[in-house]
Design a protein around this motif. Structure first.
Motif, PDB file in Angstrom:
ATOM      1  N   UNK A  11      43.640 119.834  92.954  1.00  0.00           N
ATOM      2  CA  UNK A  11      44.363 121.053  93.303  1.00  0.00           C
ATOM      3  C   UNK A  11      45.614 121.241  92.455  1.00  0.00           C
ATOM      4  N   UNK A  12      46.182 122.399  92.568  1.00  0.00           N
ATOM      5  CA  UNK A  12      47.390 122.740  91.824  1.00  0.00           C
ATOM      6  C   UNK A  12      48.617 122.573  92.715  1.00  0.00           C
ATOM      7  N   UNK A  13      49.736 122.186  92.106  1.00  0.00           N
ATOM      8  CA  UNK A  13      51.024 122.098  92.792  1.00  0.00           C
ATOM      9  C   UNK A  13      52.074 122.773  91.925  1.00  0.00           C
ATOM     10  N   UNK A  14      53.163 123.157  92.548  1.00  0.00           N
ATOM     11  CA  UNK A  14      54.258 123.800  91.836  1.00  0.00           C
ATOM     12  C   UNK A  14      55.549 123.069  92.171  1.00  0.00           C
ATOM     13  N   UNK A  15      56.385 122.845  91.155  1.00  0.00           N
ATOM     14  CA  UNK A  15      57.688 122.223  91.363  1.00  0.00           C
ATOM     15  C   UNK A  15      58.660 122.866  90.398  1.00  0.00           C
ATOM     16  N   UNK A  66      64.958 110.809  85.321  1.00  0.00           N
ATOM     17  CA  UNK A  66      65.309 112.147  85.799  1.00  0.00           C
ATOM     18  C   UNK A  66      65.867 112.026  87.213  1.00  0.00           C
ATOM     19  N   UNK A  67      66.402 113.131  87.693  1.00  0.00           N
ATOM     20  CA  UNK A  67      66.825 113.225  89.086  1.00  0.00           C
ATOM     21  C   UNK A  67      65.737 113.991  89.825  1.00  0.00           C
ATOM     22  N   UNK A  68      65.197 113.404  90.885  1.00  0.00           N
ATOM     23  CA  UNK A  68      64.142 114.044  91.676  1.00  0.00           C
ATOM     24  C   UNK A  68      64.634 114.223  93.096  1.00  0.00           C
ATOM     25  N   UNK A  85      58.866 119.882  94.845  1.00  0.00           N
ATOM     26  CA  UNK A  85      59.912 118.937  94.416  1.00  0.00           C
ATOM     27  C   UNK A  85      60.829 119.599  93.392  1.00  0.00           C
ATOM     28  N   UNK A  86      62.069 119.127  93.357  1.00  0.00           N
ATOM     29  CA  UNK A  86      63.064 119.645  92.426  1.00  0.00           C
ATOM     30  C   UNK A  86      63.440 118.537  91.450  1.00  0.00           C
ATOM     31  N   UNK A  87      63.224 118.793  90.169  1.00  0.00           N
ATOM     32  CA  UNK A  87      63.485 117.798  89.120  1.00  0.00           C
ATOM     33  C   UNK A  87      64.564 118.343  88.194  1.00  0.00           C
TER      34      UNK A  87
END
Length: 99
Positions: A11-15, A66-68, A85-87
């Motif tokens: 499946x697809x995810x968005x972040x 990175x900051x996650x 999630x925010x990266x």
């Protein structure tokens, strides 16, 4: 430019990365998803502010920090993407004193 070798049925995810929406495939690491989206600059070194990006892609070199979701010093090559999630790029070495 990076590209996926084989098509996947995951499946697809968005972040988000630096506020920009990135679409990825479930099971991708943060590093691979970012590189597939054209991002190669993940962090800046603490002393010279040199740009760094993934090198080994197996958790050995720490170039992909990175900051996650507000947590610094995460290895992008070792963390799977999650919906929402925010990266962010890591600036310097968080929690490490440099003289």
């Amino acid at each position: 430019m990076f590209k996926r070798i084989n098509a996947t049925k995951n499946g697809k995810v968005s972040f988000t990365f630096e506020g920009r929406s990135i679409n990825a495939t479930a099971g991708d690491t943060v590093a691979s998803a970012l590189m597939l989206a054209g991002e190669t600059h993940f962090r800046d070194t603490p002393v010279s502010q040199s740009r760094r990006g993934p090198f080994c892609m197996m958790g050995v070199c720490f170039e992909c920090l990175v900051e996650i979701d507000g947590v610094p010093n995460r290895q992008a090559c070792m963390v799977a993407v999650r919906e929402g999630m925010s990266v962010r790029r890591q600036k310097g070495a968080i929690g490490v004193e440099v003289e």
